[in-house]
Design an enzyme around this catalytic site. Sequence first.
Site, PDB file in Angstrom:
ATOM      1  CE  LYS A  10      -3.237  10.984 -11.359  1.00 42.79           C
ATOM      2  NZ  LYS A  10      -2.294   9.880 -11.109  1.00 42.79           N
TER       3      LYS A  10
ATOM      4  CE1 TYR B 188      -6.837  11.253 -10.813  1.00 40.11           C
ATOM      5  CE2 TYR B 188      -7.334  12.530 -12.776  1.00 40.11           C
ATOM      6  CZ  TYR B 188      -6.763  11.423 -12.179  1.00 40.11           C
ATOM      7  OH  TYR B 188      -6.101  10.492 -12.945  1.00 40.11           O
TER       8      TYR B 188
ATOM      9  CB  SER C 270       0.653  12.923 -14.759  1.00 40.46           C
ATOM     10  OG  SER C 270      -0.133  14.073 -14.781  1.00 40.46           O
TER      11      SER C 270
ATOM     12  CG  ASP D 239      -1.830   1.145   1.361  1.00 39.75           C
ATOM     13  OD1 ASP D 239      -1.480   2.242   0.908  1.00 39.75           O
ATOM     14  OD2 ASP D 239      -2.933   0.947   1.899  1.00 39.75           O
TER      15      ASP D 239
HETATM   16  N1  LIG Z   1      -8.012   5.088 -16.580  1.00 41.60           N
HETATM   17  C1  LIG Z   1      -7.951   6.333 -16.898  1.00 41.60           C
HETATM   18  O1  LIG Z   1      -8.802   6.845 -17.634  1.00 41.60           O
HETATM   19  C2  LIG Z   1      -6.807   7.171 -16.386  1.00 41.60           C
HETATM   20  C3  LIG Z   1      -6.523   8.360 -17.064  1.00 41.60           C
HETATM   21  C4  LIG Z   1      -5.462   9.134 -16.622  1.00 41.60           C
HETATM   22  C5  LIG Z   1      -4.681   8.702 -15.567  1.00 41.60           C
HETATM   23  N2  LIG Z   1      -4.982   7.528 -14.938  1.00 41.60           N
HETATM   24  C6  LIG Z   1      -4.113   7.116 -13.827  1.00 41.60           C
HETATM   25  O2  LIG Z   1      -3.667   5.791 -14.059  1.00 41.60           O
HETATM   26  C7  LIG Z   1      -3.249   5.218 -12.828  1.00 41.60           C
HETATM   27  C8  LIG Z   1      -3.763   3.789 -12.719  1.00 41.60           C
HETATM   28  O3  LIG Z   1      -5.172   3.809 -12.644  1.00 41.60           O
HETATM   29  P1  LIG Z   1      -6.061   2.879 -13.564  1.00 41.60           P
HETATM   30  O4  LIG Z   1      -6.658   3.727 -14.601  1.00 41.60           O
HETATM   31  O5  LIG Z   1      -5.311   1.669 -13.974  1.00 41.60           O
HETATM   32  O6  LIG Z   1      -7.242   2.519 -12.545  1.00 41.60           O
HETATM   33  P2  LIG Z   1      -7.546   1.186 -11.699  1.00 41.60           P
HETATM   34  O7  LIG Z   1      -7.823   0.051 -12.616  1.00 41.60           O
HETATM   35  O8  LIG Z   1      -8.615   1.588 -10.762  1.00 41.60           O
HETATM   36  O9  LIG Z   1      -6.198   0.886 -10.925  1.00 41.60           O
HETATM   37  C9  LIG Z   1      -5.804   1.645  -9.815  1.00 41.60           C
HETATM   38  C10 LIG Z   1      -4.725   0.861  -9.098  1.00 41.60           C
HETATM   39  O10 LIG Z   1      -4.230   1.664  -8.012  1.00 41.60           O
HETATM   40  C11 LIG Z   1      -4.202   0.817  -6.865  1.00 41.60           C
HETATM   41  N3  LIG Z   1      -4.239   1.569  -5.613  1.00 41.60           N
HETATM   42  C12 LIG Z   1      -5.181   2.428  -5.166  1.00 41.60           C
HETATM   43  N4  LIG Z   1      -4.844   2.873  -3.943  1.00 41.60           N
HETATM   44  C13 LIG Z   1      -3.651   2.289  -3.617  1.00 41.60           C
HETATM   45  C14 LIG Z   1      -2.779   2.329  -2.506  1.00 41.60           C
HETATM   46  N5  LIG Z   1      -3.060   3.081  -1.421  1.00 41.60           N
HETATM   47  N6  LIG Z   1      -1.640   1.602  -2.534  1.00 41.60           N
HETATM   48  C15 LIG Z   1      -1.348   0.835  -3.605  1.00 41.60           C
HETATM   49  N7  LIG Z   1      -2.142   0.718  -4.688  1.00 41.60           N
HETATM   50  C16 LIG Z   1      -3.276   1.448  -4.683  1.00 41.60           C
HETATM   51  C17 LIG Z   1      -5.414  -0.069  -7.016  1.00 41.60           C
HETATM   52  O11 LIG Z   1      -5.313  -1.168  -6.126  1.00 41.60           O
HETATM   53  P3  LIG Z   1      -6.621  -1.894  -5.452  1.00 41.60           P
HETATM   54  O12 LIG Z   1      -7.034  -2.967  -6.433  1.00 41.60           O
HETATM   55  O13 LIG Z   1      -6.117  -2.431  -4.165  1.00 41.60           O
HETATM   56  O14 LIG Z   1      -7.685  -0.850  -5.284  1.00 41.60           O
HETATM   57  C18 LIG Z   1      -5.253  -0.440  -8.487  1.00 41.60           C
HETATM   58  O15 LIG Z   1      -4.282  -1.430  -8.643  1.00 41.60           O
HETATM   59  C19 LIG Z   1      -3.773   6.155 -11.736  1.00 41.60           C
HETATM   60  O16 LIG Z   1      -2.686   6.919 -11.231  1.00 41.60           O
HETATM   61  C20 LIG Z   1      -4.762   7.038 -12.455  1.00 41.60           C
HETATM   62  O17 LIG Z   1      -4.911   8.299 -11.864  1.00 41.60           O
HETATM   63  C21 LIG Z   1      -6.036   6.767 -15.320  1.00 41.60           C
END
Ligand SMILES: NC(=O)c1ccc[n+]([C@@H]2O[C@H](COP(=O)([O-])OP(=O)(O)OC[C@H]3O[C@@H](n4cnc5c(N)ncnc54)[C@H](OP(=O)(O)O)[C@@H]3O)[C@@H](O)[C@H]2O)c1
Length: 280
Positions: free
Chosen positions: A154, A150, A136, A58
């Site tokens: 970022k 948010y 980001s 975490d």
């Molecule tokens: N998807 C988009 O549209 C998008 C766009 C721009 C940026 N992003 C960025 O991409 C990154 C990854 O997100 P994602 O899109 O892949 O979403 P996601 O599928 O919801 O994945 C988020 C990941 O972060 C983990 N996490 C959350 N809190 C945590 C903590 N305290 N310690 C360790 N791990 C933690 C989650 O683990 P759990 O399974 O334990 O919850 C999960 O593995 C994020 O930084 C997000 O802001 C996403």
Amino acid sequence: MTQQTWFVTGTSTGFGKSLATLLATKDDVNLVATARKTEQLDYLDQYDHGQILRLKLDVTNPDEIAASVKAAQERFEGIDVLVNNAGLGYFGTFEESDEKTVRYMFDVNVWGLVDMTRAVLPLMRAKRSGIIVNFSSVGGLCSFPTLSFYHGTKYAVEGLSESLSQEVSASGIKVLIVEPSGFRTDWAGRSSAKKEPEIEDYKQFADFIQSNATGAHHEAGDPDKAAEIIYDQVAHHTESLPLRLPLGKFANDAATKKFKDNLELFGQLKDLSESADQPE
Ligand SMILES: NC(=O)c1ccc[n+]([C@@H]2O[C@H](COP(=O)([O-])OP(=O)(O)OC[C@H]3O[C@@H](n4cnc5c(N)ncnc54)[C@H](OP(=O)(O)O)[C@@H]3O)[C@@H](O)[C@H]2O)c1
């Protein structure tokens, strides 16, 4: 073949899972796959022939950060690429957002990334090489209503990363900031808390929050393609690695418009801006 050790946070779902899955298939990669719940990493079983270390992490827990970096160092003698991917979202207006929840988002998106990076930098400086990939968002460059906090996280990642890259380049360390638009992950769904507007003046934004929630898993971006691009840039274009990598058409269009608009504005304001200096 020289092995490259990648350490990725948040590999349970989304970008982290896509990247871990891809890295697990590479002969020249050692993978440290981390997650809050390691039982969510069973998908790696089929690829594991001793090159994968799965760790509970975490990113808000300093003891787990220290222990996981130590374990990676002991097993693979260093970390070549750190991917700070773990992150949360939050939809709500600036005035109505729940402070406790958005402070926790800063703990994960900003301080988690900072603490992870600080733990790994001494290893990279000792080797005079390393790459830090910071997630980001297009939301680290451009802003939209109901996402102010948010964006705060970022934009912080952008500033921290940009300055860090200048401080560590002489030590052989590079920083890559990844700026995706909407991708099919769990982000807009389970990973983003939502606060419905209650104040009449803000009810106009209820549909925007709702459409993001119902649009989860229908976004244009493909996280597997994002993983391929990030891997290719880091592994094969190390020398020409860009500082910023917008991913997705919306990300590139929105960032281009923002910077074009700013360029035009700063040009118009040039004389006024310069008039604030002391005379030479
Ligand atoms: N998807 C988009 O549209 C998008 C766009 C721009 C940026 N992003 C960025 O991409 C990154 C990854 O997100 P994602 O899109 O892949 O979403 P996601 O599928 O919801 O994945 C988020 C990941 O972060 C983990 N996490 C959350 N809190 C945590 C903590 N305290 N310690 C360790 N791990 C933690 C989650 O683990 P759990 O399974 O334990 O919850 C999960 O593995 C994020 O930084 C997000 O802001 C996403």
